[in-house]
Design a protein around this motif. Structure first.
Motif, short mmCIF file in Angstrom:
data_model
loop_
_atom_site.label_atom_id
_atom_site.label_comp_id
_atom_site.label_asym_id
_atom_site.label_seq_id
_atom_site.Cartn_x
_atom_site.Cartn_y
_atom_site.Cartn_z
N SER A 1 6.79 -5.44 -10.62
CA SER A 1 6.92 -5.65 -9.21
C SER A 1 5.62 -6.40 -7.29
CB SER A 1 8.10 -5.02 -8.55
OG SER A 1 8.52 -5.09 -7.14
N ASP A 2 5.94 -7.06 -7.18
CA ASP A 2 4.85 -7.03 -6.42
C ASP A 2 5.47 -6.91 -4.89
OD1 ASP A 2 3.34 -8.46 -8.00
OD2 ASP A 2 3.80 -10.23 -7.77
N HIS A 3 6.63 -6.14 -5.13
CA HIS A 3 7.55 -5.49 -3.70
C HIS A 3 6.27 -4.25 -2.76
CE1 HIS A 3 9.20 -2.93 -1.07
NE2 HIS A 3 10.66 -3.82 -1.03
N VAL A 4 6.12 -5.26 -1.70
CA VAL A 4 5.22 -4.53 -0.65
C VAL A 4 6.54 -3.25 0.73
CG1 VAL A 4 3.38 -4.13 0.51
CG2 VAL A 4 3.03 -6.18 -1.54
N PRO A 5 6.17 -2.73 0.25
CA PRO A 5 7.60 -1.64 1.66
C PRO A 5 6.78 -2.54 3.04
CG PRO A 5 5.56 0.02 0.68
CD PRO A 5 5.92 -1.34 0.26
N SER A 6 8.22 -2.41 3.80
CA SER A 6 7.32 -3.42 5.16
C SER A 6 6.80 -2.25 6.38
CB SER A 6 8.68 -3.45 5.79
OG SER A 6 10.16 -2.88 5.70
N ARG A 7 6.56 -1.84 7.10
CA ARG A 7 5.92 -1.30 7.75
C ARG A 7 6.98 -0.97 9.05
NH1 ARG A 7 -0.35 0.31 8.93
NH2 ARG A 7 0.77 1.21 9.97
N ARG A 8 7.48 0.46 9.26
CA ARG A 8 7.94 0.53 10.90
C ARG A 8 7.01 0.36 11.95
NH1 ARG A 8 12.68 -0.59 8.38
NH2 ARG A 8 12.94 0.36 6.75
N SER A 9 7.72 0.96 13.31
CA SER A 9 6.70 1.16 14.02
C SER A 9 6.00 1.80 14.69
CB SER A 9 7.92 0.40 15.17
OG SER A 9 8.45 1.82 15.49
N THR A 10 4.89 2.44 14.42
CA THR A 10 4.69 3.39 15.14
C THR A 10 5.31 4.52 16.01
OG1 THR A 10 2.38 2.60 14.96
CG2 THR A 10 2.13 4.26 15.34
N GLY A 11 6.19 4.31 16.62
CA GLY A 11 6.62 4.96 17.86
C GLY A 11 7.59 6.07 16.80
N GLU A 12 8.56 4.41 16.08
CA GLU A 12 9.42 5.56 15.45
C GLU A 12 9.33 6.12 13.71
OE1 GLU A 12 13.14 3.61 12.16
OE2 GLU A 12 11.12 2.44 13.47
N ASP A 13 8.37 6.02 13.53
CA ASP A 13 7.24 6.54 12.21
C ASP A 13 6.28 8.08 12.31
OD1 ASP A 13 6.48 7.16 9.86
OD2 ASP A 13 4.56 5.40 9.85
N VAL B 1 8.50 18.48 -0.85
CA VAL B 1 8.41 17.80 0.54
C VAL B 1 7.33 17.16 0.22
CG1 VAL B 1 6.66 18.34 2.68
CG2 VAL B 1 8.07 20.14 2.11
N LEU B 2 6.74 17.05 -1.01
CA LEU B 2 5.70 15.83 -1.94
C LEU B 2 6.80 14.49 -1.93
CD1 LEU B 2 2.84 17.78 -3.59
CD2 LEU B 2 3.25 16.52 -1.72
N LEU B 3 8.18 14.90 -3.13
CA LEU B 3 9.34 14.44 -3.37
C LEU B 3 9.12 13.60 -2.17
CD1 LEU B 3 11.46 16.21 -6.05
CD2 LEU B 3 9.55 13.93 -6.10
N LEU C 1 9.79 8.27 1.99
CA LEU C 1 9.41 7.58 3.15
C LEU C 1 8.27 6.87 2.42
CD1 LEU C 1 8.82 11.12 4.85
CD2 LEU C 1 10.04 9.19 4.95
N TYR C 2 7.40 6.57 1.68
CA TYR C 2 6.16 5.00 1.06
C TYR C 2 7.26 4.33 1.25
CZ TYR C 2 2.58 2.28 -1.07
OH TYR C 2 2.18 2.17 -0.97
N ARG C 3 7.88 4.68 0.51
CA ARG C 3 9.11 3.29 -0.03
C ARG C 3 9.74 2.52 0.91
NH1 ARG C 3 10.40 3.34 -6.66
NH2 ARG C 3 11.60 1.29 -5.37
N GLY C 4 9.36 3.83 1.36
CA GLY C 4 10.59 3.15 3.06
C GLY C 4 9.51 2.67 4.30
N GLY C 5 8.31 2.28 3.90
CA GLY C 5 7.37 1.74 4.90
C GLY C 5 6.60 2.87 6.49
N TYR C 6 6.82 4.28 6.08
CA TYR C 6 6.79 4.98 6.82
C TYR C 6 5.47 5.53 6.89
CZ TYR C 6 11.38 4.67 8.34
OH TYR C 6 13.43 4.34 9.35
N ARG C 7 4.62 5.14 7.20
CA ARG C 7 2.96 5.58 7.10
C ARG C 7 2.63 7.23 6.99
NH1 ARG C 7 3.55 2.85 2.96
NH2 ARG C 7 2.69 0.31 2.99
N VAL C 8 2.97 6.77 8.66
CA VAL C 8 2.48 7.86 8.91
C VAL C 8 3.18 9.20 8.44
CG1 VAL C 8 2.63 8.91 11.82
CG2 VAL C 8 1.72 6.65 11.59
N SER C 9 4.35 9.05 8.47
CA SER C 9 5.22 10.25 8.14
C SER C 9 4.82 10.98 6.49
CB SER C 9 7.12 9.91 8.17
OG SER C 9 7.35 9.84 9.61
N VAL C 10 4.34 10.20 5.77
CA VAL C 10 4.14 10.45 4.71
C VAL C 10 2.31 10.89 4.53
CG1 VAL C 10 2.88 9.19 2.46
CG2 VAL C 10 5.12 7.93 3.39
N VAL C 11 1.54 10.64 5.32
CA VAL C 11 0.88 12.00 5.79
C VAL C 11 0.84 12.26 6.13
CG1 VAL C 11 -1.83 11.69 6.93
CG2 VAL C 11 -1.02 9.84 5.95
#
Length: 107
Positions: A2-14, A67-69, A74-84
């Motif tokens: 799949s070439d599905h790239v998760p959409s990014r969320r806004s930084t404030g929301e994240d 927590v790692l799961l 979160l990565y699949r949902g596009g939340y980059r800051v939350s993943v980190v």
């Protein structure tokens, strides 16, 4: 594949989600630790330096795995800051467990 790239969320929301998840991780982590200490018959007022704390740190290590799961979800949902933030929280919890297993941390 799949070439599905998760959409990014806004930084404030994240960032808000990351802070809320850290608060939730802290509350649930304390509950898990107290539950594990209760199941190990740990007495804070008369500590035994030779008590086996392996089961306590095993409970906490399983919580770190959860927590790692959540970071994967979160990565699949596009939340980059939350993943980190979740990965950092899990690494801190696992460092605590490592110190406990190796004997460098006593409760």
């Amino acid at each position: 594949m799949s070439d599905h790239v998760p959409s990014r969320r806004s930084t404030g929301e994240d960032a808000l989600l990351a802070v809320l998840l850290w608060v939730l991780d802290a509350i649930v982590g304390i509950v898990v630790l107290l539950t594990a200490l209760g199941s190990a018959d740990f007495n804070m007022f008369e500590p035994d330096r030779h008590a086996d704390m392996t089961s306590v740190f095993s409970y906490v290590a399983v919580f770190a795995g959860v927590v790692l799961l959540s970071a994967i979800v979160l990565y699949r949902g596009g939340y980059r800051v939350s993943v980190v933030a979740q990965v950092l929280a899990a690494m801190a919890i696992l460092a605590l467990c490592d110190a406990g297993f190796s004997g460098h941390l006593t409760l």
